[in-house]
Write a protein that holds these residues in place. Structure first.
Motif, PDB file in Angstrom:
ATOM      1  N   LEU A 171      13.588  88.922  45.221  1.00 29.24           N
ATOM      2  CA  LEU A 171      14.299  87.640  45.279  1.00 29.24           C
ATOM      3  C   LEU A 171      14.848  87.456  46.679  1.00 29.24           C
ATOM      4  N   VAL A 172      14.583  86.291  47.279  1.00 33.75           N
ATOM      5  CA  VAL A 172      15.044  85.991  48.638  1.00 33.75           C
ATOM      6  C   VAL A 172      15.741  84.646  48.628  1.00 33.75           C
ATOM      7  N   GLN A 173      16.392  84.349  49.734  1.00 34.48           N
ATOM      8  CA  GLN A 173      17.040  83.058  49.885  1.00 34.48           C
ATOM      9  C   GLN A 173      15.989  81.963  50.004  1.00 34.48           C
ATOM     10  N   PRO A 174      16.252  80.805  49.418  1.00 37.71           N
ATOM     11  CA  PRO A 174      15.271  79.717  49.562  1.00 37.71           C
ATOM     12  C   PRO A 174      15.150  79.319  51.030  1.00 37.71           C
ATOM     13  N   PRO A 175      13.958  78.971  51.484  1.00 38.15           N
ATOM     14  CA  PRO A 175      13.775  78.614  52.905  1.00 38.15           C
ATOM     15  C   PRO A 175      14.473  77.312  53.217  1.00 38.15           C
ATOM     16  N   PRO A 176      14.814  77.112  54.476  1.00 37.86           N
ATOM     17  CA  PRO A 176      15.483  75.859  54.865  1.00 37.86           C
ATOM     18  C   PRO A 176      14.528  74.689  54.753  1.00 37.86           C
ATOM     19  N   PRO A 177      15.047  73.485  54.499  1.00 33.34           N
ATOM     20  CA  PRO A 177      14.170  72.304  54.417  1.00 33.34           C
ATOM     21  C   PRO A 177      13.604  71.983  55.788  1.00 33.34           C
ATOM     22  N   PRO A 178      12.439  71.320  55.853  1.00 28.36           N
ATOM     23  CA  PRO A 178      11.839  70.968  57.155  1.00 28.36           C
ATOM     24  C   PRO A 178      12.677  69.944  57.895  1.00 28.36           C
ATOM     25  N   ALA A 179      12.647  70.054  59.213  1.00 27.78           N
ATOM     26  CA  ALA A 179      13.371  69.096  60.042  1.00 27.78           C
ATOM     27  C   ALA A 179      12.718  67.733  59.951  1.00 27.78           C
ATOM     28  N   PRO A 180      13.496  66.650  60.141  1.00 30.25           N
ATOM     29  CA  PRO A 180      12.890  65.297  60.057  1.00 30.25           C
ATOM     30  C   PRO A 180      11.755  65.119  61.047  1.00 30.25           C
ATOM     31  N   ALA A 181      11.871  65.688  62.250  1.00 35.41           N
ATOM     32  CA  ALA A 181      10.795  65.532  63.230  1.00 35.41           C
ATOM     33  C   ALA A 181       9.526  66.196  62.765  1.00 35.41           C
ATOM     34  N   GLU A 182       9.662  67.399  62.128  1.00 33.45           N
ATOM     35  CA  GLU A 182       8.487  68.093  61.632  1.00 33.45           C
ATOM     36  C   GLU A 182       7.855  67.343  60.483  1.00 33.45           C
ATOM     37  N   ALA A 183       8.690  66.769  59.621  1.00 33.21           N
ATOM     38  CA  ALA A 183       8.143  66.042  58.478  1.00 33.21           C
ATOM     39  C   ALA A 183       7.378  64.816  58.911  1.00 33.21           C
ATOM     40  N   ALA A 184       7.807  64.209  60.034  1.00 36.14           N
ATOM     41  CA  ALA A 184       7.132  62.991  60.476  1.00 36.14           C
ATOM     42  C   ALA A 184       5.957  63.262  61.391  1.00 36.14           C
ATOM     43  N   SER A 185       5.924  64.476  62.002  1.00 35.66           N
ATOM     44  CA  SER A 185       4.886  64.718  63.008  1.00 35.66           C
ATOM     45  C   SER A 185       3.554  65.089  62.425  1.00 35.66           C
ATOM     46  N   GLY A 186       3.451  65.611  61.231  1.00 32.81           N
ATOM     47  CA  GLY A 186       2.167  66.044  60.691  1.00 32.81           C
ATOM     48  C   GLY A 186       2.268  66.292  59.218  1.00 32.81           C
ATOM     49  N   PRO A 187       1.144  66.372  58.544  1.00 30.49           N
ATOM     50  CA  PRO A 187       1.131  66.600  57.099  1.00 30.49           C
ATOM     51  C   PRO A 187       1.565  68.011  56.774  1.00 30.49           C
ATOM     52  N   THR A 188       2.375  68.140  55.742  1.00 27.01           N
ATOM     53  CA  THR A 188       2.866  69.456  55.324  1.00 27.01           C
ATOM     54  C   THR A 188       2.312  69.880  54.006  1.00 27.01           C
ATOM     55  N   GLY A 189       1.748  69.030  53.261  1.00 25.31           N
ATOM     56  CA  GLY A 189       1.175  69.443  51.973  1.00 25.31           C
ATOM     57  C   GLY A 189       2.214  69.604  50.897  1.00 25.31           C
ATOM     58  N   ALA A 190       3.555  69.352  51.180  1.00 27.45           N
ATOM     59  CA  ALA A 190       4.549  69.508  50.127  1.00 27.45           C
ATOM     60  C   ALA A 190       4.346  68.469  49.054  1.00 27.45           C
ATOM     61  N   ALA A 191       4.161  67.205  49.517  1.00 26.99           N
ATOM     62  CA  ALA A 191       3.902  66.181  48.513  1.00 26.99           C
ATOM     63  C   ALA A 191       2.525  66.320  47.941  1.00 26.99           C
ATOM     64  N   GLN A 192       1.647  66.829  48.737  1.00 25.29           N
ATOM     65  CA  GLN A 192       0.270  66.995  48.255  1.00 25.29           C
ATOM     66  C   GLN A 192       0.210  67.988  47.115  1.00 25.29           C
ATOM     67  N   GLY A 193       0.995  69.062  47.175  1.00 22.99           N
ATOM     68  CA  GLY A 193       0.924  70.094  46.156  1.00 22.99           C
ATOM     69  C   GLY A 193       1.897  69.890  45.029  1.00 22.99           C
ATOM     70  N   ALA A 194       2.867  68.974  45.119  1.00 21.67           N
ATOM     71  CA  ALA A 194       3.886  68.830  44.087  1.00 21.67           C
ATOM     72  C   ALA A 194       3.777  67.475  43.426  1.00 21.67           C
ATOM     73  N   PRO A 195       4.215  67.335  42.172  1.00 15.83           N
ATOM     74  CA  PRO A 195       4.259  66.030  41.510  1.00 15.83           C
ATOM     75  C   PRO A 195       5.376  65.181  42.052  1.00 15.83           C
ATOM     76  N   SER A 196       5.528  63.992  41.461  1.00 15.57           N
ATOM     77  CA  SER A 196       6.464  63.021  42.020  1.00 15.57           C
ATOM     78  C   SER A 196       7.892  63.510  41.976  1.00 15.57           C
ATOM     79  N   GLY A 197       8.223  64.368  41.029  1.00  9.36           N
ATOM     80  CA  GLY A 197       9.598  64.837  40.949  1.00  9.36           C
ATOM     81  C   GLY A 197       9.856  66.069  41.743  1.00  9.36           C
ATOM     82  N   GLY A 198       8.827  66.721  42.339  1.00 14.77           N
ATOM     83  CA  GLY A 198       8.987  68.011  43.009  1.00 14.77           C
ATOM     84  C   GLY A 198       9.389  67.836  44.447  1.00 14.77           C
ATOM     85  N   SER A 199      10.051  68.873  44.981  1.00 15.88           N
ATOM     86  CA  SER A 199      10.411  68.893  46.388  1.00 15.88           C
ATOM     87  C   SER A 199      10.572  70.332  46.800  1.00 15.88           C
ATOM     88  N   GLY A 200      10.762  70.544  48.095  1.00 17.95           N
ATOM     89  CA  GLY A 200      10.942  71.892  48.595  1.00 17.95           C
ATOM     90  C   GLY A 200       9.695  72.719  48.551  1.00 17.95           C
TER      91      GLY A 200
END
Length: 781
Positions: A250-279
């Motif tokens: 068990l480890v600490q959850p990773p930090p959320p992505p920075a806004p610049a990183e989220a806007a600069s390129g695809p991360t696959g978070a939404a790609q791999g998760a349903p509409s209610g998922g995040s992180g």
């Protein structure tokens, strides 16, 4: 190319693709839905038996690094991954009746299996059905138990494409490699279409994936093995630190992505998760650098030594390794090569294979143009022929009126048939061309990648696919099946009273049944002769005949002769075998029916002589080619007229003359043996050479097993070739000379002899294998 980038389970673009042992890819969340639990009875089998059942996959599984290091690269997948694991856990924990349906235990311990669940994914692939949680347990507890079901019990996963099953080890699905190269290509493809997923789906805080509360509580821990985020309450309830969960990290959850990183390129978070998922962790993080994002791609590290990058390529395991694996790991004694060299080598192989497919694609495009021209010609020629037919029928006035409609119908049917055949060929060729083009585009994208380890993960499978794609363009596939010309001729000269019988003279004339002349069919040694004829008073024309023979063991028939002759001899068959033969006739209208099958039995033992055509020119044959000597003082080789590929065969050679202590050699050889030196000095012969005191065995000029006891005038040398046991043994005067001379002999062999002018021998064949041969003499060394 888009078809190459879609998961065979969900039908969407790949999300966190993993490589199965069969080299196919599947999304990690989808893999959880198609993995199944091994029956309890199989889990308690001894460890060696469990290993042997997976022997077909152990090599690949052992050489496949774990994906556990991905957990440190980003947050664990929520949504699709969590729900899939929950569904699987329900199936494994509460469905005893479903365990029977999903059993892999009856697959004869082959390492592969199959299953038949009752549900299908939207793409048609069967997935594990959901099983309700037991009464009294919460849905959160059921989902929590599912997260570790693949790692705490014996499980397997079946490839949705080739249907091969692979057993999962203690790491579960994390034991399979992540296909980062495919992941990067998917992201680049999405960017090329203008799709940048994940920019708005990333949440500010990672949330618990098992909470029943609304909204869910923030996540407090992440289980690296289960790949699930827990809040404090759900972690105590669903993932206690005891039992099978005691070894989970068990480890600490990773930090959320920075806004610049989220806007600069695809991360696959939404790609791999349903509409209610995040992180969700980014499966595309590795490809951002290659696609122009602000974050450079993270190259994979060794799963067994997390701080080390791949530096070498293990040829035995066919996988990248780090230097610590070579010094202290299981790859220490394996053959390794530089990673960059193997990367370039596999790229070159893939490029070479692509050249062949590219040439075939070019030919296919030209072929499509040719087919379209044929369509136009068929249309034009059909209309021309109809006009000609109408003119001929009008000239016959009333007498031809009733026949005109029939003839027009036949022409129309012929034209429609030709059009249908050409259209079908166009559609078939277009489909193959599209598949080949998609594969080419995908392979070119793969070649552009600069990740050697990622490339080598999929290069073997891609090379095989390209080769298979090239083989699909078989000979004749790019040739029109029909001609644009209409082979219809109208005879307009018959008498008026024959008008009602007027028809096209090209009308199909059915080929009659062929009759095999059993009185002329015979066998001699390992050859058969067959004769056939057409029945009397047959008026149908015959262009030729097709003779078919089985393999002598009841197998499939194969064509052995096509031509106009009615007599055929087939040589080189197996001795003591039963063959079935049949024949059929053909002409321009088609192929006739098969004749009755005739059964032919080859000889039990071989009768043969020395072959005057294959022997050296210094060899002198007499006594109907059964006695041999030589005109030269040098050793010369002569072969027998028979060839053996299976069975047990024995023949003897009687020494008629033996002067000045020569060294004749007896044995077997290939047809291409060198004939101007002693038998056994090249790699095409296996022989025993002997003088008046002792003998040696020789192959490839290697002399072994000297044995006391030689030959003289009146001696008899026996040769026993046992192709069932793949051995060659020699005898002198009924006693075995030394041990078994050669083992592991396999292929087609001919009796052989080498001698000079001081020796003369006579061949005796057609002998049964003797049962009273003496024990072997001990060799001298």
């Amino acid at each position: 190319m888009e078809e190459e980038l879609k998961c065979p389970v969900c039908g969407s673009l790949f999300r966190e693709p993993i490589i199965l042992p069969c080299s196919h890819n599947v999304c990690l969340p989808c893999a959880r839905t198609i993995a199944v639990q091994t029956p309890d009875g199989e889990q308690h089998l001894p460890q060696p038996l469990l290993l042997s059942r997976g022997s077909g996959l152990q090599a690949g599984a052992a050489a496949t690094p774990s994906l556990e290091h991905d957990a440190a690269a980003g947050p664990a997948c929520s949504g699709a991954g969590g729900s899939a694991a929950g569904g699987l856990g329900g199936g494994a924990g509460g469905g005893g009746d479903h365990a029977d349906k999903l059993s892999l235990y009856s697959e004869t311990d082959s390492g592969y299996g199959s299953y038949t669940p009752s549900l299908k994914s939207p793409n048609g692939v069967r997935v594990l059905p959901m099983v309700p949680a037991p009464p009294g347990s919460s849905a959160a507890a059921a989902r929590g138990a599912a997260c570790s079901s693949l790692s705490s019990s014996s499980s397997s996963i079946t490839c949705p494409q080739c249907h091969r099953s692979a057993s999962l080890d203690h790491r579960g699905l994390r034991g399979f490699q992540r296909n980062r190269l495919l992941e990067a290509i998917v992201q680049r493809y999405q960017q090329g279409r203008g799709a940048v997923p994940g920019a708005s789906a990333a949440a500010a805080v990672a949330i618990c994936q098992l909470c029943d509360r609304t909204p869910p509580e923030p996540a407090a821990t992440l289980c690296e093995q289960c790949d699930v985020l827990y809040c404090a309450a759900c972690q105590l309830k669903c993932h206690p630190s005891r039992g099978p969960f005691a070894k989970h990290r068990l480890v600490q959850p990773p930090p959320p992505p920075a806004p610049a990183e989220a806007a600069s390129g695809p991360t696959g978070a939404a790609q791999g998760a349903p509409s209610g998922g995040s992180g969700c962790k980014s499966p595309g993080g590795a490809g951002a650098g290659a696609t122009g994002g602000s974050t450079a791609r993270k190259f994979p590290t060794c799963p067994e030594h997390e701080m080390e990058n791949y530096s070498m390529y293990c040829v035995s395991c066919r996988t990248p390794v780090c230097y610590l694996c070579l010094e202290e790991g299981r790859h220490a004694k394996h053959e390794v090569k530089p990673l960059g060299a193997m990367w370039k080598q596999h790229k070159a192989q893939l490029s070479q294979a692509l050249n062949g497919v590219s040439d075939k694609a070019k030919e296919a495009k030209e072929f499509l143009v040719q087919l379209k021209n044929i369509l136009q010609q068929i249309q034009e020629n059909g209309l021309d022929y109809e006009a000609c037919l109408v003119a001929q029928c009008d000239a016959l006035v009333d007498a031809l009126t009733r026949q005109k409609a029939k003839l027009l119908t036949k022409v129309t049917k012929e034209r429609e048939h030709k059009l249908k055949v050409v259209w079908d060929q166009i559609n078939h060729c277009t489909l193959k061309l599209r598949q080949s083009t998609g594969l080419m585009e995908y392979c070119l994208e793969v070649i552009k990648e600069n990740d050697p380890s990622g490339f080598l993960q999929i290069s073997d499978a891609l090379i095989k696919r390209v080769q298979v794609s090239q083989e699909q363009w078989v000979k004749g596939a790019l040739e029109p099946k029909v001609s644009a010309e209409f082979d219809l001729t109208l005879d307009s000269e018959p008498l008026l009273q024959a008008i009602h019988q007027l028809d096209f003279i090209q009308m199909k004339c059915r080929v009659q049944l062929v009759l095999l002349s059993k009185e002329k069919c015979c066998t001699r040694n390992n050859s058969v002769t067959l004769a056939w004829r057409m029945p009397p008073f047959t008026h149908s024309p015959v262009d030729g005949y097709i003779l078919e023979l089985d393999d002598g063991a009841g197998g499939q028939f194969r064509e052995v002769y096509v031509g106009k002759e009615t007599l055929c001899t087939i040589d080189g068959l197996h001795f003591n075998s039963t063959y079935n033969a049949r024949v059929k006739a053909f002409n321009s209208s088609g192929v006739g029916p098969y004749s009755k099958t005739v059964v032919l039995q080859t000889s039990d033992v071989a009768w043969f002589t020395f072959d005057p055509n294959s022997g050296h020119r210094d060899i002198i044959l007499s006594n109907d080619n059964q006695t041999a000597t030589c005109s030269s003082y040098d050793d010369r080789v002569v072969l027998g007229t028979a060839a053996f590929s299976k069975g047990v065969h024995y023949w003897e050679l009687h020494v008629d003359r033996y002067d000045n202590h020569p060294d004749p050699a007896f044995g077997v050889a290939r047809a291409s043996v060198v004939k101007d030196m002693m038998l056994g000095k090249d790699d095409k012969a296996w022989a025993m050479y002997v003088d008046n005191n002792r003998s040696w065995f020789m192959h490839c000029n290697s002399h072994t097993n000297r044995t006391e006891g030689g030959v003289c005038k009146g001696a008899t040398v026996g040769v026993l070739l046992d192709l069932n046991k793949h051995t060659l043994t020699f005898f002198i005067n009924g006693q075995q000379q030394g041990p078994t001379a050669f083992s592991h002999v396999d292929g087609v062999f001919m009796p052989a002899l080498s001698l000079n002018r001081n020796v003369q021998v006579t061949l005796h064949t057609g002998l049964e294998v003797p049962t009273n041969l003496g024990r072997p003499k001990l060799s001298g060394n």
